[in-house]
Enzyme design. Sequence first.
Site, PDB file in Angstrom:
ATOM      1  N   ALA A 147       0.841  -1.190   0.000  1.00  0.00           N
ATOM      2  CA  ALA A 147       0.000   0.000   0.000  1.00  0.00           C
ATOM      3  C   ALA A 147       0.880   1.246   0.000  1.00  0.00           C
ATOM      4  O   ALA A 147       2.068   1.188   0.292  1.00  0.00           O
ATOM      5  CB  ALA A 147      -0.907   0.002   1.222  1.00  0.00           C
ATOM      6  N   GLY A 181      -0.643  -5.234   0.794  1.00  0.00           N
ATOM      7  CA  GLY A 181      -1.848  -5.106  -0.019  1.00  0.00           C
ATOM      8  C   GLY A 181      -1.680  -5.715  -1.391  1.00  0.00           C
ATOM      9  O   GLY A 181      -2.652  -6.172  -2.009  1.00  0.00           O
TER      10      GLY A 181
END
Length: 698
Positions: free
Chosen positions: A63, A102
Amino acid sequence: MPGLVDVRRENDIAVIVIDNPPVNALNNAVRTALVEALALARDNAEIHAVVLACAGRTFIAGADITEFGKPAKPPSTTDVVTALDAMPKPVVAALHGTALGGGLEIALGCHFRVAAPGARLGLPEIKLGLIPGAGGTQRLPRLIGMAKALPMILSGDPIGAKAALESGLIDAILDGDVTTAAIEFARKLIADKTPPRRARDLDDKLADMRANRAKFDELVAAHGKRSRGLHAPAAAIEALRAAIDLPIDQGLEIERTKFIELRDGEQSKAQRHIFFAERAAAKIADLPKDAKAYDIKRAAVIGAGTMGGGIAMCFANAGIPVTIVEASKDALTRGLDIIAKNYSTSVKRGSLSAAEMERRNKLMQGSTDFAAVADADIVIEAVFEEMDIKKKVFADLDRLARKSAILASNTSYLDIDAIGAVTQRPAAVLGTHFFSPANVMRLLEIVRGKATTPEVVAAAVALGRKLGKVPVVVGNRHGFVGNRMLGARSIEAERLLLEGALPHEVDGALADFGFPMGPFAMADLAGLDVGWRNRKSQGLRAEIADALCEAGNYGQKTGKGFYRYEAGARTPIPDTDVENLIVAASRRLGVTRRSIDKKEIVERLIFPMINEGARILDEKIAQRPGDIDVIWVYGYGFPIWRGGPMFYADSVGLAFIRDQLTALARHSNDKRHEPAALLAKLAAAGETFGSLGAKASA
């Protein structure tokens, strides 16, 4: 969004390619474009499968953590994973480089995963005080089983493609261009009419723990030992337990709730601060952009003792040939035997293969001939911490080392300029302060002298990274940064003993604060004689520590120091002889002993360190507060979840620290505790050390 997420057709396959250099971070713009691209592929009747890939050197490496702390903007990573999961057509993730955080959760949302041979996959959120927040704790165990998923999430360490294939995390390792190979993989899925296989629907690898919940507790006991004081591991364990006990949608809700609590908590803020501070430390403000680092292909280390041997191992571990030079054959043999034993222990533990041990051993050679340094690109001196000895070594190095070689001292305290002055090449001299054990500790304090050239500094920084260290460049002043602050703490630690505390009480207070060990256990481990020599060189005295040294009690190496140690053991045992010595010293000095609580102990140890840190910043010995935090987290065991001493100071409040230091200076009649000018200035203005760091990084 053209240029950020590209969609192309390969007959009946949609190829979605993310291109967000340098690491394809999953920011809001990427997430938005990705959801739009998936919708296009979903709604196009001519598309029968999707390949999700990334341009550049890596798949999604995580992320964009710069978005943390800012108002959330949809779609979230969870929304993207949900969109992937719900696709009615097979989605294949083509993984190369790293798929982390992520990025791996996006891949888990895909129905199939293929990878290039060198790909690495992991969920490192725990290292930022977080847990996976987009389904990682629920989907990963369903794919690879809890016995492999739990340690992977609790450690945050990535695994290679081969291990990922063996565990079931990926479906194939494909040679050549991974996107092209993934397209062929998807084409076969279409031909075989293979439906989407959703990780959320796989339950067979959780069956054993659902049948016997005690297995999960045993797994936690085996892998959750190093989480003292940290919130994230406990949250991860709770979310992983939900994967066994609850339907996946409820497990996802628990995971998300825990993720948000951690993201907004103080521990994750501190750990994210260290993440950014470590990267900022690599930026040296006044280093010219065209300063080219020397290429270091061979090294030499002077001294085969604990530090010299550990430093030599660092070079061998990184694949750099190294020569170890000792004055006597016996000392050299003893040092090489210890290195061999260390490697052998790693093989027995399974952390090193026998073949790799052999490769590393072959990269090291020993010599008692000082002239053996002649072919080294860098020579690191690791002899006793005494200026006269070091000057003699450097005078010899200047004569024997090649003219282009860097000459470095592994000094903890001493003046680099004075050492360099005995050579004809002070521009090539600097300090490389490794921390013990050198082959384990990540910090490397790089000390530049007045004459050290930018190229030599750049070379040392590049070498530090190659050795797997976190290099931090500091100025030349006695003790540099870490040990100078440690000195401020040591003065007050000794004073606490004289006023009424005992070694185990002081150490216990710092252990409760989050340090792996307190000042007295640490001193015993390092050897009390090290600090003793340093104090004597400055004409200083520590009443208790010096008395122990004068009695020949140097700590663990002699079986007695502030504590006593059973033969062959490292566990400190309170020693009544030492306690009697302390009480007698208090009586002799006219100090009335009293009970001292943990809060006072912590403040009197930590606040003087912060004060000295402020002076270090004012003197430009450290570039930024974050550099000091990195040094203390990676070199001295300051709890990472408190963010280092300067970050911690901001969380406590500088005005409060100023006032406590003022009272401490009055109480101790020690002017060293009077608030530093910078600390007083920031406190008066209501500012923080963090504001200084922001200016330094701007």
